[in-house]
Design a protein around this motif. Structure first.
Motif, PDB file in Angstrom:
ATOM      1  N   ASP A  29       0.812  -1.208   0.000  1.00  0.00           N
ATOM      2  CA  ASP A  29       0.000   0.000   0.000  1.00  0.00           C
ATOM      3  C   ASP A  29       0.851   1.267   0.000  1.00  0.00           C
ATOM      4  O   ASP A  29       0.310   2.371  -0.122  1.00  0.00           O
ATOM      5  CB  ASP A  29      -0.934   0.029   1.215  1.00  0.00           C
ATOM      6  CG  ASP A  29      -2.060  -0.992   1.095  1.00  0.00           C
ATOM      7  OD1 ASP A  29      -2.633  -1.107  -0.004  1.00  0.00           O
ATOM      8  OD2 ASP A  29      -2.347  -1.678   2.087  1.00  0.00           O
ATOM      9  N   GLY A  33       0.925   3.686   4.320  1.00  0.00           N
ATOM     10  CA  GLY A  33      -0.029   2.721   4.856  1.00  0.00           C
ATOM     11  C   GLY A  33       0.086   2.602   6.371  1.00  0.00           C
ATOM     12  O   GLY A  33       1.173   2.360   6.901  1.00  0.00           O
ATOM     13  N   HIS A 148      -4.452  -3.003   3.492  1.00  0.00           N
ATOM     14  CA  HIS A 148      -5.790  -2.438   3.612  1.00  0.00           C
ATOM     15  C   HIS A 148      -6.713  -3.231   2.690  1.00  0.00           C
ATOM     16  O   HIS A 148      -6.856  -2.931   1.507  1.00  0.00           O
ATOM     17  CB  HIS A 148      -5.793  -0.960   3.231  1.00  0.00           C
ATOM     18  CG  HIS A 148      -5.071  -0.092   4.214  1.00  0.00           C
ATOM     19  ND1 HIS A 148      -5.659   1.017   4.800  1.00  0.00           N
ATOM     20  CD2 HIS A 148      -3.813  -0.160   4.720  1.00  0.00           C
ATOM     21  CE1 HIS A 148      -4.789   1.587   5.613  1.00  0.00           C
ATOM     22  NE2 HIS A 148      -3.663   0.892   5.584  1.00  0.00           N
ATOM     23  N   VAL A 182     -11.725  -3.962   5.487  1.00  0.00           N
ATOM     24  CA  VAL A 182     -11.940  -2.515   5.419  1.00  0.00           C
ATOM     25  C   VAL A 182     -13.412  -2.191   5.597  1.00  0.00           C
ATOM     26  O   VAL A 182     -14.294  -3.013   5.330  1.00  0.00           O
ATOM     27  CB  VAL A 182     -11.433  -1.942   4.077  1.00  0.00           C
ATOM     28  CG1 VAL A 182      -9.926  -2.080   3.988  1.00  0.00           C
ATOM     29  CG2 VAL A 182     -12.103  -2.633   2.893  1.00  0.00           C
ATOM     30  N   GLU A 189     -10.618   2.279   4.174  1.00  0.00           N
ATOM     31  CA  GLU A 189     -10.290   2.663   5.543  1.00  0.00           C
ATOM     32  C   GLU A 189     -10.446   1.464   6.477  1.00  0.00           C
ATOM     33  O   GLU A 189     -11.412   0.711   6.387  1.00  0.00           O
ATOM     34  CB  GLU A 189     -11.197   3.804   6.015  1.00  0.00           C
ATOM     35  CG  GLU A 189     -10.869   5.154   5.399  1.00  0.00           C
ATOM     36  CD  GLU A 189      -9.489   5.651   5.813  1.00  0.00           C
ATOM     37  OE1 GLU A 189      -9.125   5.477   6.982  1.00  0.00           O
ATOM     38  OE2 GLU A 189      -8.775   6.201   4.951  1.00  0.00           O
ATOM     39  N   VAL A 190      -9.469   1.305   7.369  1.00  0.00           N
ATOM     40  CA  VAL A 190      -9.511   0.259   8.383  1.00  0.00           C
ATOM     41  C   VAL A 190      -9.928   0.905   9.697  1.00  0.00           C
ATOM     42  O   VAL A 190      -9.347   1.912  10.123  1.00  0.00           O
ATOM     43  CB  VAL A 190      -8.144  -0.428   8.532  1.00  0.00           C
ATOM     44  CG1 VAL A 190      -8.179  -1.470   9.651  1.00  0.00           C
ATOM     45  CG2 VAL A 190      -7.731  -1.074   7.210  1.00  0.00           C
ATOM     46  N   TRP A 195      -7.954  -2.390  13.723  1.00  0.00           N
ATOM     47  CA  TRP A 195      -6.515  -2.300  14.003  1.00  0.00           C
ATOM     48  C   TRP A 195      -6.184  -2.957  15.343  1.00  0.00           C
ATOM     49  O   TRP A 195      -5.169  -3.647  15.467  1.00  0.00           O
ATOM     50  CB  TRP A 195      -6.064  -0.846  14.025  1.00  0.00           C
ATOM     51  CG  TRP A 195      -5.898  -0.168  12.704  1.00  0.00           C
ATOM     52  CD1 TRP A 195      -6.349   1.066  12.358  1.00  0.00           C
ATOM     53  CD2 TRP A 195      -5.210  -0.670  11.546  1.00  0.00           C
ATOM     54  NE1 TRP A 195      -6.000   1.360  11.062  1.00  0.00           N
ATOM     55  CE2 TRP A 195      -5.303   0.315  10.543  1.00  0.00           C
ATOM     56  CE3 TRP A 195      -4.538  -1.858  11.256  1.00  0.00           C
ATOM     57  CZ2 TRP A 195      -4.748   0.153   9.270  1.00  0.00           C
ATOM     58  CZ3 TRP A 195      -3.985  -2.027   9.997  1.00  0.00           C
ATOM     59  CH2 TRP A 195      -4.085  -1.038   9.023  1.00  0.00           C
ATOM     60  N   HIS A 224     -13.111  -7.105   9.081  1.00  0.00           N
ATOM     61  CA  HIS A 224     -13.518  -5.762   9.526  1.00  0.00           C
ATOM     62  C   HIS A 224     -14.389  -5.860  10.766  1.00  0.00           C
ATOM     63  O   HIS A 224     -15.266  -6.725  10.867  1.00  0.00           O
ATOM     64  CB  HIS A 224     -14.288  -5.052   8.417  1.00  0.00           C
ATOM     65  CG  HIS A 224     -15.042  -3.845   8.889  1.00  0.00           C
ATOM     66  ND1 HIS A 224     -14.401  -2.683   9.283  1.00  0.00           N
ATOM     67  CD2 HIS A 224     -16.380  -3.632   9.072  1.00  0.00           C
ATOM     68  CE1 HIS A 224     -15.300  -1.805   9.670  1.00  0.00           C
ATOM     69  NE2 HIS A 224     -16.505  -2.360   9.555  1.00  0.00           N
TER      70      HIS A 224
END
Length: 320
Positions: A29, A33, A148, A182, A189-190, A195, A224
């Protein structure tokens, strides 16, 4: 610099220990990233010095390509700051989403944690890194990601995240590839909760990699998570027949073919233990991927007939 954690204290206090081992962290990424920081922290916690050497721009889908933006024989390398994502979850304080990385951030810019933007594909970052290109340190382990978007099924063949890790495996170095689900395929977007779950999965996955011979790349995916959700655990998984998305050609024009990305059918794959099925059920998954190797058990004796058709010392195209 004085020691800042228990592992470092033990190593510093023992005069027989040599320098700490080195971990190379990369991704596809690009150096912006935010998943790079998660792998860097996990490696620091495990007692490694860390060199982040990631592509200077997005190289998603690069697989194991080895190409660089060379200026003659020079590969562009620049020291840059590391993006640090917010983390949320049951083990993270609610009032400070970056408390998880406070200790690691103090090492940034020192020999413990260097961050480099490299004008190269992720696999090329790995390959030159294994030759000591980044500060003369030859890494003992390569960590790739956190991507991602998940890398699942047979589509891992095309992943630059996986390709960088498999390149390390080819050269006999332990490797871990990590990807995260994501919130949106448009923004990639994570979430902060995801995370947090990624860090929880990376820690045991890295321990497994370090405890085993480098016979393959451990490919880890974390689904996710919305705020308040938790991953069910980390489970071994098989590769599904297809990945998260597939490309389909649906219109051929004059001088072009228009492509669209489609999601797999809603019907689950035949194997209920596949990565796509388990991720959809809320599990994080781990799959051991083989490196490039010679295939045995398939006879090639019939090649003799083809070889005998061209006399030795002649050109197949001219017969001379």
């Amino acid at each position: 610099m004085p020691p800042t954690d228990a592992a470092e204290t033990a190593q510093t206090a023992d005069p027989t220990d040599r320098e700490r081992p080195c971990a190379l962290v990369t991704n596809d990424d690009g150096v912006e990233g935010r998943g790079l920081a998660v792998l860097a922290v996990a490696a620091l916690e495990a007692g490694f010095d860390v060199v982040v050497a990631a592509p200077s721009r997005d190289r998603s889908g690069a697989s194991a390509a080895v190409d660089g933006e060379l200026d003659g024989d020079r590969l562009p390398v620049a020291e840059v700051p590391l993006p640090w994502p917010d983390l949320a979850g049951p083990d993270q304080p609610d009032d400070d989403p970056q408390a998880w990385c406070a200790q690691a951030r103090r090492h940034e810019g020192t020999d413990r944690l260097r961050v480099l933007a490299v004008g190269a594909s992720p696999a090329f970052c790995t390959r030159v890194g294994l030759r000591g290109a980044f500060g003369g340190r030859v890494p003992d382990v390569v960590l790739s990601g956190v991507n991602h978007g998940m890398n699942t099924g047979e589509a891992v063949l095309h992943s630059g995240t996986v390709g960088a890790a498999l390149t390390a495996t080819v050269f006999g170095v332990r490797a871990l590839a990590v990807s995260a689900g994501v919130a949106s395929t448009q923004t990639l977007e994570v979430s902060a909760t995801t995370w947090g779950a990624v860090l929880d999965a990376v820690r045991p996955a890295l321990r497994w990699v370090l405890d085993h011979e480098p016979t393959g790349t451990l490919n880890v995916n974390v689904p996710h998570l919305d705020a308040g959700e938790r991953v069910r655990g980390l489970r071994p998984a098989t590769l599904a027949a297809a990945g998260v998305a597939q490309g389909s050609a649906f219109e051929a024009g004059e001088g072009y073919v228009r492509l669209t990305a489609t999601t797999p059918l809603e019907d689950p794959p035949e194997d209920p233990g596949s990565d796509t099925v388990l991720l959809a059920q809320g599990w994080a998954t781990a799959t051991l991927l083989a490196s490039v190797e010679q295939r045995t058990g398939v006879p090639l004796d019939d090649l003799d007939d083809l070889a005998g058709a061209v006399p030795a010392g002649t050109s197949p195209s001219t017969g001379r």
